[in-house]
Design a protein around this motif. Structure first.
Motif, short mmCIF file in Angstrom:
data_model
loop_
_atom_site.label_atom_id
_atom_site.label_comp_id
_atom_site.label_asym_id
_atom_site.label_seq_id
_atom_site.Cartn_x
_atom_site.Cartn_y
_atom_site.Cartn_z
N TYR A 171 18.30 53.34 22.93
CA TYR A 171 17.12 54.10 23.35
C TYR A 171 16.53 53.54 24.65
O TYR A 171 16.15 54.28 25.54
CB TYR A 171 16.05 54.11 22.25
N ALA A 172 16.47 52.20 24.73
CA ALA A 172 15.90 51.58 25.92
C ALA A 172 16.72 51.93 27.15
O ALA A 172 16.18 52.25 28.22
CB ALA A 172 15.82 50.07 25.74
N LEU A 173 18.05 51.89 27.00
CA LEU A 173 18.92 52.17 28.15
C LEU A 173 18.92 53.65 28.52
O LEU A 173 19.20 54.01 29.66
CB LEU A 173 20.35 51.72 27.84
N ALA A 174 18.62 54.51 27.54
CA ALA A 174 18.65 55.95 27.82
C ALA A 174 17.32 56.44 28.38
O ALA A 174 17.18 57.60 28.72
CB ALA A 174 19.00 56.72 26.55
N VAL A 176 14.55 57.09 30.94
CA VAL A 176 14.33 57.18 32.38
C VAL A 176 12.91 57.66 32.59
O VAL A 176 12.52 58.72 32.11
CB VAL A 176 15.31 58.18 33.03
N ARG A 177 12.13 56.88 33.28
CA ARG A 177 10.72 57.20 33.55
C ARG A 177 10.00 57.67 32.28
O ARG A 177 9.40 58.73 32.23
CB ARG A 177 10.60 58.25 34.66
N GLY A 178 10.14 56.88 31.23
CA GLY A 178 9.35 57.13 30.04
C GLY A 178 9.87 58.21 29.12
O GLY A 178 9.32 58.45 28.06
N ALA A 179 10.94 58.90 29.49
CA ALA A 179 11.46 59.96 28.63
C ALA A 179 12.93 59.70 28.32
O ALA A 179 13.70 59.31 29.20
CB ALA A 179 11.30 61.31 29.31
N VAL A 180 13.30 59.91 27.06
CA VAL A 180 14.69 59.72 26.67
C VAL A 180 15.44 61.02 26.93
O VAL A 180 15.06 62.07 26.44
CB VAL A 180 14.78 59.34 25.19
N GLN A 181 16.49 60.92 27.74
CA GLN A 181 17.29 62.11 28.01
C GLN A 181 18.46 62.17 27.04
O GLN A 181 19.21 61.21 26.89
CB GLN A 181 17.81 62.08 29.45
N SER A 182 18.59 63.33 26.42
CA SER A 182 19.58 63.50 25.36
C SER A 182 21.01 63.21 25.85
O SER A 182 21.77 62.49 25.23
CB SER A 182 19.46 64.91 24.81
N TYR A 183 21.37 63.75 27.01
CA TYR A 183 22.72 63.59 27.53
C TYR A 183 23.02 62.12 27.81
O TYR A 183 24.05 61.58 27.45
CB TYR A 183 22.86 64.42 28.81
N ARG A 184 22.03 61.46 28.44
CA ARG A 184 22.16 60.05 28.76
C ARG A 184 22.29 59.22 27.50
O ARG A 184 23.07 58.26 27.42
CB ARG A 184 20.91 59.63 29.54
N LEU A 185 21.52 59.60 26.47
CA LEU A 185 21.55 58.88 25.20
C LEU A 185 22.96 58.91 24.61
O LEU A 185 23.47 57.90 24.13
CB LEU A 185 20.56 59.51 24.23
N VAL A 187 25.83 59.40 26.20
CA VAL A 187 26.76 58.62 27.02
C VAL A 187 26.56 57.12 26.80
O VAL A 187 27.52 56.37 26.57
CB VAL A 187 26.60 58.98 28.51
N VAL A 188 25.30 56.68 26.82
CA VAL A 188 25.01 55.27 26.58
C VAL A 188 25.50 54.87 25.19
O VAL A 188 26.08 53.81 24.99
CB VAL A 188 23.48 54.99 26.71
#
Lengths: 367, 269
Positions: A171-174, A176-185, A187-188
């Motif tokens: 969650y921390a790595l996903a 970006v600027r205070g919002a968790v992006q689903s796609y990034r989550l 991939v991470v």
């Protein structure tokens, strides 16, 4: 502009709703739910009757109900029931957990087994076993049916810690600027899974041979060693987690509308999301601690349930029922057709096929 | 600036910032009760940020948003959500949800462990759909609706909350002009029925036509506020937007109408 002046038209009959949560009472979900429960029960009876000492469904029911049934009763209640119960309960836990995370991430791939949470839970359990040297827990993994309740607590705690730390890191790595992006989550999470797999392999290589052997079997995900010992421990944990999930379900349904809408409706968004992540990870961790990481049930069950129910969003109850059915079926396939190949292997193969279908259907829809 | 006697919702000296970027350092604004307040201003003037503060989505770093005499942060979230409703800019409908089920979710702040779904909720849901003209779509899937219909459904979700105050964050963005007017008429109806409406709008002429109280913002501060006819002048538009224009009476409503000069301003007369 004249849309508000159509009051003379006959109103559609309002949907009847359950007083609890205001869930709409519709024929299809009720029917599908009843069929799923019936299928789970039927498969459970069949599973209780098959094996080296075959029993007809009638004999199974008699053995379970009649205290004087003797050996048949021992076979059904002592030998087979723990495994069948475990398959049902663990399948349901995985299905519900999958629904929680796929809802939170708004992504059918945002499932705890894909984004590293179950792998992390396995890492935590492995650390307890190899580094912590709690050898008793492996008594269950090495096949002694006595069951190791003491080790169960330590490994479950290890699995829970591993799962939660992984979730926290992902969650921390996903973010970006205070919002968790689903796609990034996603991939991470996939990257985290790869790293944790490597860590798990390293831990197994370092361990003593017999521990490593048992750990590897366990790591494939198996119900073959489940006795009443670890089962009571796991079921106890689920008894706490299920009501927690029921309490959080309304907030999860509001979160489906987006953070802003949920917040405007009076949901404490960050707090609710954190609680849901903790409960979701705990569900996976309990299963992982008892039976190793069983992949793809959490991934597939919510989507299968959605196809069957055609309801809005992902149904927690529907996902749990489908998860139970999937795991009981997969365990029967592993025991009867594949001579004891771990059930985790069956779910991985079945899940691989499912993923291909998912991708092909999506590709065709967008093409 | 004083909000006068009647203001249930008010920002008092709020400092609003996102991750260190300060949008407004000392902003005060009172929403007159029973008004249709419209906030306008150039991009990044802080109008949407102010609305986020009003709707508890952004916590002020200093100052307070005051609801019915108490800091809005001190309310239990569901209690605040029973008084202030929001039509957010970005909301997502779960796949496969019907209009009726989505609107029913607006009843969340009225429900709890003890207080479950009841006939009151059913009536509120139906009323919200009737008011927005989506009642006949009740059993349709939200996914299948047009953009204009979908926005009406989201308005119905906010109405089902049955709040005396309703906040609208750029409600007409992405809609074609006929749907924009249709929706603004709907808000005007709601306002006439007694709801205090606060909207952030881009279109000055829409703002001038529908607002009873126009608030003009620039660089995180309120430049002026009042009745559109008193406030909206060519000098103000020139000053706030840097746009040369003439202001003439709207031929339909008589409210001020802004007509930009554009490149015509540069031509010798």
């Amino acid at each position: 502009m004249s849309a508000t002046t159509t009051s003379t038209r006959t109103t559609t009959a309002a949907v009847r709703r359950l007083p609890v949560l205001g869930l709409p009472l519709r024929r299809r979900p009720l029917l599908v739910g009843a069929l799923l429960v019936a299928a789970c029960l039927a498969l459970a009876v069949v599973a209780l009757g098959t094996g080296d000492y075959p029993l007809t469904p009638l004999q199974v029911v008699q053995a379970a109900l009649d205290p004087s049934a003797g050996f048949a009763r021992t076979v059904v209640l002592e030998w087979r029931l723990p495994r069948v119960l475990a398959a049902l309960a663990f399948g349901a836990a995985l299905g519900a957990s999958g629904a929680v995370f796929q809802s939170l991430t708004r992504n059918p791939l945002g499932s705890p087994d894909v984004i590293g949470f179950s792998t992390g839970a396995y890492t935590g359990a492995l650390l307890v076993l190899t580094v912590g040297g709690v050898s008793t827990a492996f008594a269950s993994a090495t096949g002694s049916a006595t069951g190791a309740t003491g080790g169960g607590a330590a490994t479950t705690a290890g699995a829970l810690a591993g799962g939660l730390l992984t979730a926290l890191a992902v969650y921390a790595l996903a973010r970006v600027r205070g919002a968790v992006q689903s796609y990034r989550l996603v991939v991470v999470g996939i990257a985290a899974t790869a790293v944790l797999h490597a860590a798990n392999t390293y831990l197994l290589l370092r361990a003593r041979t017999e521990v490593a052997m048992a750990g590897a079997v366990w790591g494939a995900g198996s119900l073959s060693t489940t006795g009443w010992g670890d089962l009571t421990w796991a079921l106890g944990a689920l008894v706490v987690l299920v009501p927690a999930l029921v309490l959080l379900a309304p907030a999860l349904r509001q979160l489906e509308l987006g953070d802003d809408a949920a917040s405007a409706h009076g949901v404490r968004v960050e707090r609710a999301r954190l609680a849901l992540v903790v409960v979701g990870v705990a569900l996976v961790s309990v299963v992982t601690a008892s039976s190793g990481p069983i992949a793809f049930v959490a991934l597939a069950a919510p989507q299968v349930a959605r196809l069957l129910l055609r309801g809005p969003g992902l149904s927690l109850l529907g996902s749990a029922l489908v998860g139970a059915l999937l795991l009981v079926s997969a365990d029967q396939v592993s025991q009867r057709l594949l001579q004891g190949v771990p059930v985790g292997v069956v779910t991985v193969v079945g899940g691989g096929a499912y993923l291909l279908v998912l991708l092909l259907v999506r590709a065709r829809r967008t093409a | 600036m004083s909000g006068g006697p009647g203001s249930r919702l008010e920002a008092r000296g709020v400092r609003l910032a996102y991750e260190g970027r300060v949008v407004a350092s000392d902003l005060s604004l009172a929403v007159p009760d029973g008004s249709f307040t419209v906030v306008v201003g150039p991009n990044a003037c802080g109008k949407s940020t102010l609305l986020r503060a009003f709707s508890r989505l952004l916590r002020p770093q200093a100052g307070a948003v005051v609801l019915d005499g108490a800091a809005i942060a001190s309310y239990r979230p569901k209690e605040a959500a029973r008084r202030v409703g929001l039509l957010p800019q970005s909301a997502t409908a779960p796949e496969g949800i019907t209009v009726g089920d989505l609107v029913a979710r607006g009843r969340y702040p009225h429900q709890g462990l003890v207080r479950q779904w009841s006939a009151v909720d059913e009536v509120a849901t139906t009323d919200a759909m009737l008011a927005t003209g989506v009642e006949e779509l009740r059993d349709r899937l939200v996914d299948d609706l047009s953009g204009g219909q979908r926005q009406r459904v989201w308005v119905a979700v906010a109405l089902a909350q049955q709040t005396p105050l309703l906040l609208l964050d750029e409600p007409t963005t992405y809609l074609d002009v006929s749907h924009q007017v249709e929706l603004l008429d709907l808000f005007a109806d709601l306002h006439e029925a007694g709801t205090t409406v606060v909207a952030v709008l881009h279109d000055l002429n829409h703002a001038a036509r529908y607002a009873t109280h126009l608030v003009v913002m620039k660089d995180g501060a309120v430049v002026t506020a009042g009745a559109p006819a008193d406030v909206l002048t060519a000098e103000l538009v020139e000053d706030v937007y840097g746009l040369a224009c003439v202001v003439v009476p709207d031929p339909v409503t008589g409210t001020p109408m802004v007509v930009p000069r554009g490149r015509e301003a540069r031509r010798p007369r």
